[in-house]
Write a protein that holds these residues in place. Structure first.
Motif, PDB file in Angstrom:
ATOM      1  N   GLU A   1      73.077 -15.152  25.462  1.00 38.51           N
ATOM      2  CA  GLU A   1      74.148 -14.446  26.187  1.00 38.51           C
ATOM      3  C   GLU A   1      75.181 -13.854  25.215  1.00 38.51           C
ATOM      4  O   GLU A   1      76.336 -14.279  25.109  1.00 38.51           O
ATOM      5  N   THR A   2      74.740 -12.847  24.485  1.00 35.63           N
ATOM      6  CA  THR A   2      75.510 -12.260  23.384  1.00 35.63           C
ATOM      7  C   THR A   2      76.879 -11.720  23.790  1.00 35.63           C
ATOM      8  O   THR A   2      77.788 -11.662  22.964  1.00 35.63           O
ATOM      9  N   CYS A   3      77.029 -11.317  25.050  1.00 37.85           N
ATOM     10  CA  CYS A   3      78.284 -10.682  25.468  1.00 37.85           C
ATOM     11  C   CYS A   3      79.487 -11.612  25.341  1.00 37.85           C
ATOM     12  O   CYS A   3      80.628 -11.144  25.295  1.00 37.85           O
ATOM     13  N   TYR A   4      79.256 -12.918  25.274  1.00 41.44           N
ATOM     14  CA  TYR A   4      80.349 -13.877  25.183  1.00 41.44           C
ATOM     15  C   TYR A   4      80.564 -14.413  23.761  1.00 41.44           C
ATOM     16  O   TYR A   4      81.388 -15.318  23.569  1.00 41.44           O
ATOM     17  N   LEU A   5      79.851 -13.870  22.788  1.00 43.70           N
ATOM     18  CA  LEU A   5      79.819 -14.487  21.465  1.00 43.70           C
ATOM     19  C   LEU A   5      80.404 -13.598  20.375  1.00 43.70           C
ATOM     20  O   LEU A   5      80.323 -12.372  20.439  1.00 43.70           O
ATOM     21  N   GLU A   6      80.951 -14.259  19.357  1.00 44.38           N
ATOM     22  CA  GLU A   6      81.317 -13.583  18.115  1.00 44.38           C
ATOM     23  C   GLU A   6      80.077 -13.498  17.222  1.00 44.38           C
ATOM     24  O   GLU A   6      79.121 -14.261  17.396  1.00 44.38           O
ATOM     25  N   ASP A   7      80.106 -12.570  16.276  1.00 40.39           N
ATOM     26  CA  ASP A   7      78.941 -12.407  15.406  1.00 40.39           C
ATOM     27  C   ASP A   7      78.576 -13.697  14.673  1.00 40.39           C
ATOM     28  O   ASP A   7      77.402 -14.018  14.499  1.00 40.39           O
ATOM     29  N   GLU A   8      79.594 -14.456  14.260  1.00 37.32           N
ATOM     30  CA  GLU A   8      79.326 -15.708  13.551  1.00 37.32           C
ATOM     31  C   GLU A   8      78.578 -16.690  14.447  1.00 37.32           C
ATOM     32  O   GLU A   8      77.702 -17.440  13.986  1.00 37.32           O
ATOM     33  N   GLU A   9      78.918 -16.700  15.730  1.00 40.78           N
ATOM     34  CA  GLU A   9      78.238 -17.580  16.681  1.00 40.78           C
ATOM     35  C   GLU A   9      76.793 -17.109  16.912  1.00 40.78           C
ATOM     36  O   GLU A   9      75.871 -17.928  17.022  1.00 40.78           O
ATOM     37  N   LYS A  10      76.605 -15.814  16.983  1.00 36.02           N
ATOM     38  CA  LYS A  10      75.250 -15.273  17.155  1.00 36.02           C
ATOM     39  C   LYS A  10      74.367 -15.665  15.966  1.00 36.02           C
ATOM     40  O   LYS A  10      73.210 -16.059  16.149  1.00 36.02           O
ATOM     41  N   ILE A  11      74.916 -15.556  14.776  1.00 40.54           N
ATOM     42  CA  ILE A  11      74.153 -15.907  13.571  1.00 40.54           C
ATOM     43  C   ILE A  11      73.821 -17.400  13.567  1.00 40.54           C
ATOM     44  O   ILE A  11      72.690 -17.801  13.254  1.00 40.54           O
ATOM     45  N   ALA A  12      74.799 -18.226  13.925  1.00 41.89           N
ATOM     46  CA  ALA A  12      74.553 -19.667  13.985  1.00 41.89           C
ATOM     47  C   ALA A  12      73.473 -19.990  15.018  1.00 41.89           C
ATOM     48  O   ALA A  12      72.638 -20.881  14.805  1.00 41.89           O
ATOM     49  N   LEU A  13      73.458 -19.264  16.125  1.00 44.64           N
ATOM     50  CA  LEU A  13      72.434 -19.488  17.141  1.00 44.64           C
ATOM     51  C   LEU A  13      71.062 -19.011  16.672  1.00 44.64           C
ATOM     52  O   LEU A  13      70.039 -19.599  17.028  1.00 44.64           O
ATOM     53  N   CYS A  14      71.028 -17.960  15.879  1.00 46.80           N
ATOM     54  CA  CYS A  14      69.757 -17.543  15.280  1.00 46.80           C
ATOM     55  C   CYS A  14      69.161 -18.682  14.457  1.00 46.80           C
ATOM     56  O   CYS A  14      67.951 -18.946  14.514  1.00 46.80           O
ATOM     57  N   HIS A  15      70.011 -19.371  13.707  1.00 44.15           N
ATOM     58  CA  HIS A  15      69.545 -20.505  12.908  1.00 44.15           C
ATOM     59  C   HIS A  15      69.106 -21.663  13.801  1.00 44.15           C
ATOM     60  O   HIS A  15      68.098 -22.328  13.531  1.00 44.15           O
ATOM     61  N   ALA A  16      69.859 -21.906  14.877  1.00 41.13           N
ATOM     62  CA  ALA A  16      69.512 -22.994  15.796  1.00 41.13           C
ATOM     63  C   ALA A  16      68.178 -22.725  16.487  1.00 41.13           C
ATOM     64  O   ALA A  16      67.348 -23.632  16.642  1.00 41.13           O
ATOM     65  N   VAL A  17      67.970 -21.502  16.903  1.00 39.83           N
ATOM     66  CA  VAL A  17      66.712 -21.135  17.561  1.00 39.83           C
ATOM     67  C   VAL A  17      65.548 -21.284  16.590  1.00 39.83           C
ATOM     68  O   VAL A  17      64.486 -21.803  16.937  1.00 39.83           O
ATOM     69  N   THR A  18      65.756 -20.848  15.351  1.00 42.84           N
ATOM     70  CA  THR A  18      64.718 -20.989  14.328  1.00 42.84           C
ATOM     71  C   THR A  18      64.415 -22.457  14.058  1.00 42.84           C
ATOM     72  O   THR A  18      63.254 -22.890  14.094  1.00 42.84           O
ATOM     73  N   ASP A  19      65.468 -23.232  13.806  1.00 44.99           N
ATOM     74  CA  ASP A  19      65.283 -24.644  13.444  1.00 44.99           C
ATOM     75  C   ASP A  19      64.758 -25.475  14.617  1.00 44.99           C
ATOM     76  O   ASP A  19      64.060 -26.473  14.412  1.00 44.99           O
ATOM     77  N   GLY A  20      65.108 -25.070  15.834  1.00 51.48           N
ATOM     78  CA  GLY A  20      64.643 -25.795  17.015  1.00 51.48           C
ATOM     79  C   GLY A  20      63.205 -25.502  17.389  1.00 51.48           C
ATOM     80  O   GLY A  20      62.628 -26.191  18.238  1.00 51.48           O
ATOM     81  N   GLY A  21      62.619 -24.483  16.782  1.00 52.58           N
ATOM     82  CA  GLY A  21      61.204 -24.204  17.004  1.00 52.58           C
ATOM     83  C   GLY A  21      60.881 -23.323  18.187  1.00 52.58           C
ATOM     84  O   GLY A  21      59.723 -23.259  18.626  1.00 52.58           O
ATOM     85  N   ALA A  22      61.884 -22.602  18.719  1.00 53.78           N
ATOM     86  CA  ALA A  22      61.613 -21.700  19.842  1.00 53.78           C
ATOM     87  C   ALA A  22      60.780 -20.509  19.375  1.00 53.78           C
ATOM     88  O   ALA A  22      60.756 -20.167  18.193  1.00 53.78           O
ATOM     89  N   ASP A  23      60.128 -19.874  20.314  1.00 58.06           N
ATOM     90  CA  ASP A  23      59.267 -18.733  20.006  1.00 58.06           C
ATOM     91  C   ASP A  23      60.027 -17.417  19.999  1.00 58.06           C
ATOM     92  O   ASP A  23      59.642 -16.483  19.280  1.00 58.06           O
ATOM     93  N   TYR A  24      61.066 -17.338  20.799  1.00 55.22           N
ATOM     94  CA  TYR A  24      61.859 -16.111  20.935  1.00 55.22           C
ATOM     95  C   TYR A  24      63.345 -16.443  20.996  1.00 55.22           C
ATOM     96  O   TYR A  24      63.741 -17.506  21.491  1.00 55.22           O
ATOM     97  N   ILE A  25      64.155 -15.476  20.578  1.00 58.81           N
ATOM     98  CA  ILE A  25      65.571 -15.453  20.897  1.00 58.81           C
ATOM     99  C   ILE A  25      65.797 -14.235  21.791  1.00 58.81           C
ATOM    100  O   ILE A  25      65.236 -13.167  21.555  1.00 58.81           O
TER     101      ILE A  25
END
Length: 221
Positions: free
Chosen positions: A128-152
């Protein structure tokens, strides 16, 4: 790029809270005719679609939708139930409260729990990017990667805004090469769909794609 080339990347979507069975059935029939990547529907319709169409259609459904504020345990149970009912793909909303609290370890753990729950099935994490700062989006990219999801995935389509090209570029640059990107929300033109694909999206979540492309499947768009 032909219309059919775009449609194979589309999650043909109907997530309206007032969606009726005839509307869901029409969505499924369109997906079969135009060979979309999947249909994306509310969890309450997954079992009926699976019983009606069987393996002929790829079913995607949503978890923790649209707010993401359910507990991890509730999301995991719902994901397992959706898979049991016939879903092959799960789009789960991140807990935005955890994001704003900076608790990215918790978010990563939740994503890992969801991926364990769905196993070989595809897990997409909606940030839900509309509620996020760029730093939060980047941190979530790392979380999605580290958590093993297939897509963001950018958006639910129910927030204050949908996908943006800037967000897709940022996400593609900050997830691992193993994580794919889905743009969703507010995608209403063929040119937008083409641009999102050129920017590195593998999936597009939209309700308008079939309407826009059904007469253009065999021609360059």
């Amino acid at each position: 790029m032909k219309g059919s080339d775009i449609l194979k990347h589309v999650d043909h979507t109907l997530l309206s809270p007032t969606a009726t069975w005839p509307q869901i059935e029409e969505l499924c029939e369109e997906a079969l005719i135009y060979h979309t990547a999947s249909i994306c529907i509310p969890p309450s319709y997954v079992s009926r679609v699976h019983e009606t169409f069987g393996a002929s259609i790829n079913i995607c459904t949503v978890i923790g939708f649209p707010l993401g504020a359910d507990t991890t345990e509730a999301k995991v149970w719902a994901a397992k139930q959706a898979v049991k009912n016939g879903a092959s793909e799960i789009d789960a909303v991140v807990n935005l409260g955890d994001v704003k609290n900076g608790d990215f370890d918790k978010i990563t753990e939740e994503i890992a729990s969801l991926k364990k729950a769905v196993g070989k099935h595809i897990l997409k994490i909606i940030i839900e990017t509309c509620y996020l700062e760029d730093e939060e989006k980047i941190a979530l990219c790392h979380a999605v990667t580290d958590g093993g999801a297939d897509y963001i995935k950018t958006s639910t389509g129910f927030g204050s805004a949908g996908a943006s090209h800037a967000d897709v570029v940022l996400m593609r640059a900050n997830v691992s090469k193993d994580v794919k990107v889905k743009a969703a929300g507010g995608i209403r033109t063929i040119s937008d769909m083409k641009q999102y694909l050129s920017e590195g999206c593998d999936r597009l979540g939209c309700s308008a794609a079939v309407r826009l492309l059904k007469d253009k499947t065999d021609i360059e768009v």
